[in-house]
Scaffold this motif. Structure first.
Motif: not given
Length: 342
Positions: A328-341, A283-298
């Protein structure tokens, strides 16, 4: 990219499978162009033993025979997964077997692992020019005469020298009995027979029960599997579907899969405690959806239906949007966002 964008409305008027085959032909002819924009460094992601330029991948099913890997690699993906390939060629299920649900930004398919078989896939993989995108090989079993404990290891052995990672597909709903291989005993037997120095992933169904997910993760951890792809298509039909095609048999992908697949992803992240690499699909078609997957642990995400609807222009839009969202969320790398939510 302009020619590809101009062709998209024409493709949408064609039968979905015809349009798909023409898209692959256009890719092989170099008509889809390339994404020449440098990727934002914040998107760099270590995976498959290398550093990917971004976490956006193409899911298996688009290039079943690894026929357009070079062209797909030029579109800006961080990685491209080809397949599903089976030991022997097979035609798949009768046509029509691919249906657009445009009102729902979704697709239903009952393709049935149609592919040209291992020999053709392997020849194409060898012939493909190397790009900056990593290459994965998704493997499955034939509908007739299959021996999973024999066939999956044989496919992995043949393809390992030519792919950056391998995916064990035990979750397509269109091969009878395939999803039964997600059971603890069958999955253990298959993975125990596989020997490779390349990362191995298992692609699972969004329809797994909570207990089934726990069992898969337990086996993956015990067998030192690299990670999971969450998820394949679903047999569920949400009440929100509006398309007259919603009753077609097969696996549903696209926008309706985003919620359940992301919830399963978050649960898997909690269960594995960061010991598995998770690839979020569905179901990914927007940047927000991609980020949601990453915050969930991807750590990585994959597209299919979104790419089919949005075309090559979607890739640079996702990358630039995701980079902006991370900052905008204050992350300096993608790795910092993985699982953050999660």
């Amino acid at each position: 990219m302009n020619l590809a964008a101009a062709l998209m409305p024409v493709m949408r008027r064609l039968d979905p499978e015809t349009a798909h085959n023409l898209s692959l032909r256009a890719l092989r002819l170099g008509l889809a162009g390339r994404d020449a924009t440098p990727d934002d460094p914040i998107l760099a992601t270590p995976a498959f033993g290398r550093l990917l330029k971004n976490p956006i991948g193409l899911a298996a099913g688009f290039d079943k025979n690894a026929a357009a890997l070079t062209a797909l690699g030029r579109l800006g993906f961080g990685f491209v997964e080809a397949g599903t390939v089976t030991p022997r060629p097979q035609p798949g299920n009768p046509r029509p077997r691919l249906f657009r649900l445009e009102e729902d930004a979704a697709v239903i398919n009952r393709m049935g692992f149609n592919n040209a078989g291992l020999e053709v896939f392997l020849a194409n993989l060898r012939r493909a020019g190397r790009t900056t995108a990593a290459v994965g090989a998704n493997v499955g079993i034939n509908k007739e005469g299959a021996d999973p404990e024999r066939d999956y290891p044989a496919l992995v052995n043949a393809l390992s020298p030519h792919a950056d990672y391998l995916t064990i597909n035990i979750s397509s709903p269109n091969t009878p009995g395939l999803r039964d291989l997600q059971s603890e005993a069958r999955l253990t037997a298959i993975l125990s027979a596989i020997t490779t120095d390349k990362p191995v992933f298992v692609k699972i169904a969004p329809d797994l029960s909570p207990e089934g997910l726990e069992a898969v993760i337990s086996v993956a951890l015990a067998r030192s599997i690299a990670g999971l792809i969450i998820s394949n298509t679903t047999l569920a039909r949400p009440d929100t579907l509006r398309s007259p095609r919603k009753t077609e048999t097969g696996g549903l992908s696209g926008a309706p899969l985003f919620g359940p697949s992301t919830a399963m992803l978050a649960r898997a992240h909690q269960l594995c405690g960061g010991k598995l690499t998770l690839i979020g699909a569905g179901g990914i078609s927007t940047p927000e959806q991609a980020l949601a997957k990453i915050l969930a642990g991807a750590s990585l995400v994959q597209l299919y239906t979104g790419f089919a609807y949005g075309g090559p222009a979607l890739i640079p839009a996702l990358k630039s949007g995701l980079a902006a969202l991370l900052r905008a969320r204050g992350f300096s790398s993608l790795a910092q966002a993985v699982g953050a939510g999660a």
